[in-house]
Design a protein around this motif. Structure first.
Motif, short mmCIF file in Angstrom:
data_model
loop_
_atom_site.label_atom_id
_atom_site.label_comp_id
_atom_site.label_asym_id
_atom_site.label_seq_id
_atom_site.Cartn_x
_atom_site.Cartn_y
_atom_site.Cartn_z
N LYS A 115 5.26 -3.07 -25.77
CA LYS A 115 5.15 -1.62 -25.60
C LYS A 115 5.28 -1.25 -24.12
CE LYS A 115 0.08 -1.63 -25.54
NZ LYS A 115 -0.01 -3.04 -25.27
N ILE A 116 5.42 0.03 -23.85
CA ILE A 116 5.45 0.54 -22.48
C ILE A 116 4.18 0.08 -21.77
CG2 ILE A 116 5.53 2.62 -21.02
CD1 ILE A 116 8.11 2.25 -22.64
N GLY A 117 4.33 -0.44 -20.56
CA GLY A 117 3.19 -0.90 -19.78
C GLY A 117 2.97 -2.40 -19.82
N ASP A 118 3.61 -3.10 -20.78
CA ASP A 118 3.48 -4.56 -20.84
C ASP A 118 4.20 -5.21 -19.67
OD1 ASP A 118 1.92 -4.48 -23.11
OD2 ASP A 118 3.52 -5.07 -24.48
N SER A 119 3.85 -6.44 -19.39
CA SER A 119 4.44 -7.18 -18.26
C SER A 119 5.78 -7.81 -18.65
CB SER A 119 3.49 -8.29 -17.81
OG SER A 119 3.40 -9.28 -18.82
N PHE A 120 6.55 -8.18 -17.63
CA PHE A 120 7.81 -8.88 -17.86
C PHE A 120 7.53 -10.23 -18.52
CE2 PHE A 120 11.40 -11.56 -16.37
CZ PHE A 120 12.38 -10.94 -17.11
N ALA A 121 6.42 -10.86 -18.17
CA ALA A 121 6.06 -12.14 -18.79
C ALA A 121 5.85 -11.97 -20.30
CB ALA A 121 4.79 -12.71 -18.14
N ALA A 122 5.26 -10.86 -20.71
CA ALA A 122 5.07 -10.60 -22.15
C ALA A 122 6.41 -10.41 -22.84
CB ALA A 122 4.19 -9.36 -22.34
N VAL A 123 7.36 -9.75 -22.16
CA VAL A 123 8.70 -9.53 -22.73
C VAL A 123 9.38 -10.88 -22.94
CG1 VAL A 123 11.01 -8.57 -22.32
CG2 VAL A 123 8.97 -7.21 -21.78
N THR A 148 16.92 -3.07 -24.82
CA THR A 148 16.86 -3.02 -23.36
C THR A 148 15.45 -2.67 -22.89
OG1 THR A 148 19.15 -2.24 -23.33
CG2 THR A 148 17.86 -1.92 -21.32
N PHE A 149 15.02 -3.40 -21.86
CA PHE A 149 13.73 -3.14 -21.22
C PHE A 149 14.00 -2.79 -19.76
CE2 PHE A 149 12.99 -6.10 -24.64
CZ PHE A 149 11.86 -5.59 -25.27
N VAL A 150 13.48 -1.66 -19.32
CA VAL A 150 13.55 -1.28 -17.91
C VAL A 150 12.17 -1.54 -17.33
CG1 VAL A 150 13.98 0.56 -16.24
CG2 VAL A 150 15.32 0.45 -18.35
N MET A 151 12.14 -2.27 -16.21
CA MET A 151 10.87 -2.66 -15.59
C MET A 151 10.64 -1.84 -14.32
SD MET A 151 10.13 -4.99 -17.79
CE MET A 151 8.63 -5.60 -17.05
N ASN A 152 9.39 -1.53 -14.07
CA ASN A 152 8.99 -0.84 -12.84
C ASN A 152 7.69 -1.50 -12.39
OD1 ASN A 152 8.63 0.91 -10.74
ND2 ASN A 152 8.21 2.70 -12.01
N ASN A 153 7.72 -2.18 -11.24
CA ASN A 153 6.55 -2.91 -10.73
C ASN A 153 6.03 -3.91 -11.76
OD1 ASN A 153 6.55 -1.55 -8.22
ND2 ASN A 153 5.46 0.16 -9.15
N ASP A 154 6.93 -4.70 -12.35
CA ASP A 154 6.62 -5.74 -13.34
C ASP A 154 6.00 -5.19 -14.62
OD1 ASP A 154 6.74 -8.51 -14.11
OD2 ASP A 154 4.56 -8.56 -13.91
N LYS A 155 6.16 -3.92 -14.88
CA LYS A 155 5.67 -3.31 -16.12
C LYS A 155 6.83 -2.64 -16.83
CE LYS A 155 1.29 -4.13 -15.28
NZ LYS A 155 0.65 -5.23 -15.95
N VAL A 156 6.84 -2.73 -18.17
CA VAL A 156 7.88 -2.07 -18.96
C VAL A 156 7.71 -0.57 -18.82
CG1 VAL A 156 8.78 -1.71 -21.28
CG2 VAL A 156 7.96 -3.97 -20.63
N SER A 157 8.78 0.12 -18.39
CA SER A 157 8.74 1.58 -18.26
C SER A 157 9.59 2.26 -19.33
CB SER A 157 9.17 2.03 -16.87
OG SER A 157 10.50 1.64 -16.61
N THR A 158 10.57 1.54 -19.88
CA THR A 158 11.43 2.10 -20.93
C THR A 158 11.85 0.98 -21.87
OG1 THR A 158 12.35 3.71 -19.36
CG2 THR A 158 13.58 3.36 -21.39
#
Length: 167
Positions: A115-123, A148-158
């Motif tokens: 979900k939005i807010g998860d880390s890249f490691a979780a993805v 597609t996952f867009v990351m912002n500061n290692d957190k999923v933003s989209t």
């Protein structure tokens, strides 16, 4: 209004970077049950699925709809704004099909639990490392669609599900 512009920008970036303007590859199956699946409540939604079936099951979008001329297809695209996600459809032969599903907030998640807010490691734990990266965007492709996952500061933003198109 901010949600609309963020959604519009995310969809535009996804369409331009992954698809370009063109026509849908392959045929529009009545229900293309393949690729990555988005589930909301009891409703499973597939990319390139008959949109009427989906919108009938989901009911009237609480935040309304919006239509615009399509860049990628002939006719109009329609956006359906549900709580936590947006559906974008395209027209072909007088019918609408699901083109993009964009997750808007952390009240909804992918079938794999991201979900939005998860880390890249979780993805990468959920989807692996077989992605295509472009800047802070990571795309996983499967069965003529892209997640597609867009990351912002290692957190999923989209998070967006999209139909792959070809020129």
């Amino acid at each position: 209004m901010k949600k609309f512009w963020i959604t519009a920008l995310c969809i535009a970036v996804t369409v331009i970077s992954l698809a370009g303007c063109g026509t849908a590859s392959g045929s529009s199956a009545k229900n293309q049950q393949s690729g990555y699946i988005f589930t909301t409540g009891d409703q499973q939604i597939y990319i390139n699925e008959d949109a009427q079936t989906v919108t009938d099951a989901l009911g009237t979008p609480p935040s309304g709809t919006y239509e615009a001329l399509s860049c990628a297809f002939e006719g109009k695209d329609t956006f359906y704004y549900y709580d936590g996600f947006t559906l974008q459809t395209y027209e072909k032969d007088g019918k609408k099909y699901i083109y993009t599903i964009t997750l808007e907030d952390d009240t909804v998640n992918t079938a794999e639990g991201i979900k939005i807010g998860d880390s890249f490691a979780a993805v990468t734990k959920a989807y692996g490392t077989d992605y295509v990266a472009a800047g802070n965007t990571y795309a996983y492709s499967k069965d003529k669609m892209t997640l597609t996952f867009v990351m912002n500061n290692d957190k999923v933003s989209t998070i967006s599900y999209s139909l792959l198109t070809s020129k």
